[in-house]
Design a protein around this motif. Structure first.
Motif, mmCIF file in Angstrom:
data_model
loop_
_atom_site.group_PDB
_atom_site.id
_atom_site.type_symbol
_atom_site.label_atom_id
_atom_site.label_comp_id
_atom_site.label_asym_id
_atom_site.label_seq_id
_atom_site.Cartn_x
_atom_site.Cartn_y
_atom_site.Cartn_z
ATOM 1 N N THR A 105 0.842 -1.197 0.000
ATOM 2 C CA THR A 105 0.000 0.000 0.000
ATOM 3 C C THR A 105 0.876 1.247 0.000
ATOM 4 O OG1 THR A 105 -0.111 0.063 2.416
ATOM 5 C CG2 THR A 105 -1.832 -1.169 1.269
ATOM 6 N N GLU A 106 0.288 2.314 -0.478
ATOM 7 C CA GLU A 106 0.899 3.630 -0.421
ATOM 8 C C GLU A 106 -0.068 4.577 0.290
ATOM 9 O OE1 GLU A 106 3.880 4.318 -1.276
ATOM 10 O OE2 GLU A 106 4.430 2.500 -2.367
ATOM 11 N N ARG A 107 0.377 5.818 0.548
ATOM 12 C CA ARG A 107 -0.454 6.757 1.297
ATOM 13 C C ARG A 107 -0.816 7.964 0.440
ATOM 14 N NH1 ARG A 107 -2.888 4.420 5.563
ATOM 15 N NH2 ARG A 107 -1.424 3.063 6.654
ATOM 16 N N LEU A 109 -4.127 8.516 -0.649
ATOM 17 C CA LEU A 109 -5.550 8.790 -0.530
ATOM 18 C C LEU A 109 -5.793 9.606 0.743
ATOM 19 C CD1 LEU A 109 -6.888 5.310 -1.679
ATOM 20 C CD2 LEU A 109 -6.737 7.403 -3.029
ATOM 21 N N ASN A 115 -3.767 3.164 0.012
ATOM 22 C CA ASN A 115 -3.897 3.052 -1.439
ATOM 23 C C ASN A 115 -3.444 1.663 -1.871
ATOM 24 O OD1 ASN A 115 -3.912 3.331 -4.187
ATOM 25 N ND2 ASN A 115 -2.256 4.825 -4.275
ATOM 26 N N ASN A 143 -8.778 2.451 -3.848
ATOM 27 C CA ASN A 143 -8.167 2.212 -5.157
ATOM 28 C C ASN A 143 -8.192 0.728 -5.489
ATOM 29 O OD1 ASN A 143 -6.957 2.614 -7.606
ATOM 30 N ND2 ASN A 143 -4.980 3.300 -6.795
ATOM 31 N N GLU A 195 -12.280 4.499 0.147
ATOM 32 C CA GLU A 195 -12.194 5.554 -0.861
ATOM 33 C C GLU A 195 -11.834 4.932 -2.208
ATOM 34 O OE1 GLU A 195 -9.780 9.684 -1.957
ATOM 35 O OE2 GLU A 195 -9.280 8.573 -0.136
ATOM 36 N N TYR A 196 -12.490 5.422 -3.255
ATOM 37 C CA TYR A 196 -12.189 5.025 -4.631
ATOM 38 C C TYR A 196 -12.270 3.511 -4.829
ATOM 39 C CZ TYR A 196 -9.968 5.170 -9.250
ATOM 40 O OH TYR A 196 -9.699 5.045 -10.596
#
Length: 498
Positions: A105-107, A109, A115, A143, A195-196
């Protein structure tokens, strides 16, 4: 003509000999064919899934860039899901969802939302039997795409459940708790669950065992190109959250193309918008008791075709149930034998829409408020029975606070015109002329603005004249002497005089 003679490989290189009449070896031509054959070899290796040997060095002698990692696609059959729909696939799909959440994961969002990088859960065009709601293993991620197949509720699916439930799961699997304690702790700070999240190219069959999709307190959710049927409660439920977009989709309790003999018995609601800033675009609702129920602020409906249960049978195409704070825009929609009901509307736009089969708009008084309502530039087509295009429901009390209400510029065929702006005329030889607007004006006993002109051809000079009365939606003009005259009057109910 030149021809190529391939000799056995030496290391990772393939030597190409070029021969032909009157053609001497040329270093640039030989290098070109060498590169071409190397590319051909690489494509064969990729096609057959073999492990590629180390890439040749680049022209400059340095190593070629390493290949990019494979996209994160989770095929549900790899987790044991049955694409024939004969056996229960719930656990297998939940495992695929858990695996998607378990990736890197990434940050990028919202704070507290991880993410997932565009991970995809692929249903591979299969049909899957589901015995309980599909929930993500934890909240706080985004995502992610679920797409490409059919989900059908089993005969023992809970009747209050949804096939896909985007709500925070009440429990988390033990292995996830052990492996991701710190991760989940960070997620708990978010005010949104997800989200998303995108749900696309899905057929959802609720099998008359509840609903299809529930989106709870989520941000920027897309529901695109979905076919949702056989729900008994709600097809798509949106609660709280922000910016759920429902596009290019079809919803109906029973599969029909209109004129269903069981139409009187349609139940359920196709879409519930109980959150803010959502949009429903290019959607068909072909059977349900209520097409769309709106109880949140600042929602937009455009290109919606409702031919669910007809108004004559007790159905409603669009129901706005947020008394005193509507803030809804309904544009370019098609109300097919049903209509729109708005409770105490405040800031409501209904424009460029088509009402067929005596479909009409109802303003329903709850606390007697109607402010900032524009019902303009629509088409109404009826059966010639005198049904009014806009009606008042004052069964709970009359409208008392009315301001900036404009019902105008609608074209009508086979129905009765209603408006807040009207024109009329009267002729006669005397001292008084009355123009009655009760047949046209929407609100009873409410005229706030009058403009008139008096034209006379008599020879008694120019008489003095005055607006004598405008109560009971009747305008009375009087003169000081009897003259033959024509009176032209324009009235408006819309704007309160401060």
């Amino acid at each position: 003509m030149p021809f190529f003679n391939e000799v056995p490989e030496v290391g990772n290189l393939v030597k190409i000999q070029v021969k032909g009449e009157n053609h001497s070896p040329h270093p640039h031509r030989e290098y070109y064919h060498l590169r071409k054959m190397q590319a051909f070899k690489a494509s064969l290796i990729k096609k057959h899934g073999s492990s590629a040997s180390p890439s040749p060095q680049g022209e400059g002698g340095g190593p070629s860039p390493s290949p990019s990692p494979s996209p994160r696609v989770y095929h549900v059959t790899a987790f044991g899901a049955d694409p024939t729909g004969k056996t229960d696939s719930t656990d297998a799909i939940l495992e695929a969802m858990a695996a998607a959440f378990g990736g890197p994961t990434e940050r990028f969002l919202m704070e507290g939302i991880a993410n997932l990088g565009g991970a995809r859960i692929d249903l591979q065009g299969g049909q899957y039997l589901i015995s309980r709601p599909l929930r993500f293993p934890s909240a706080g991620a985004g995502n992610l795409l679920i797409h490409g197949g059919t989900l059908k509720a089993s005969d023992d699916f809970p009747t209050d459940g949804y096939l896909i439930d985007l709500s925070s799961s009440s429990s988390t699997r033990k292995n996830q708790q052990n492996n991701k304690t710190s991760f989940n702790a960070q997620l708990s700070s978010s005010s949104f669950n997800y989200e998303y999240i995108t749900l696309k190219d899905l057929m959802l069959d609720s099998n008359f065992r509840g609903g299809a999709i529930s989106v709870i307190n989520s941000l920027r959710t897309s529901i695109d190109n979905c076919y949702i049927t056989h729900f008994t409660t709600t097809g798509i439920q949106v609660q709280q959250g922000h910016e759920t977009y429902i596009r290019n989709s079809f919803l109906g309790q029973h599969i029909t193309a209109g004129g269903d003999p069981g139409e009187r018995n349609f139940t359920g609601t196709a879409i519930v918008l109980a959150g803010n800033d959502n949009a429903v675009t290019d959607v068909v609702i072909f059977s349900a008791a209520i097409g769309i129920m709106v109880s949140g602020q600042a929602n937009t409906l455009t290109g919606v075709h409702c031919y669910n249960k007809a108004t004559g049978f007790g159905g409603t195409g669009i129901y706005l149930k947020l008394p005193g704070l509507t803030q809804t825009r309904i544009v370019n929609c098609y109300l097919d034998y049903n209509g729109i009901v708005a409770e105490d509307p405040v800031q409501l736009l209904i424009s460029n829409s088509f009402f067929l089969g005596d479909g009409y708009v109802v303003l329903k008084s709850v606390n007697g408020v109607a402010i900032g309502v524009n019902i303009v530039d629509n088409m109404f087509s009826g059966s010639g029975k005198g049904v009014e295009i806009v009606q008042l429901d004052e069964s709970k009390g009359p409208f008392k606070e009315i301001d900036q209400v404009v019902v105008d510029r609608n074209n009508v065929k086979g129905m009765k015109m209603k408006a807040t702006v009207a024109k009329g005329a009267a002729q006669g030889n005397g001292t008084s002329w009355t123009v009655d607007f009760n047949g046209v004006l929407l609100f009873p006993n409410l005229i706030r603005d009058v403009q008139y002109s008096l034209s006379t051809s008599g020879g008694n000079g120019f008489p003095s004249h005055v607006l004598r009365n405008s109560s009971e939606n009747r305008v009375v003009i009087e003169s000081n002497v009897a003259v033959p005259a024509s009176v032209f009057v324009t009235v408006s109910q819309g704007v309160a005089i401060s």
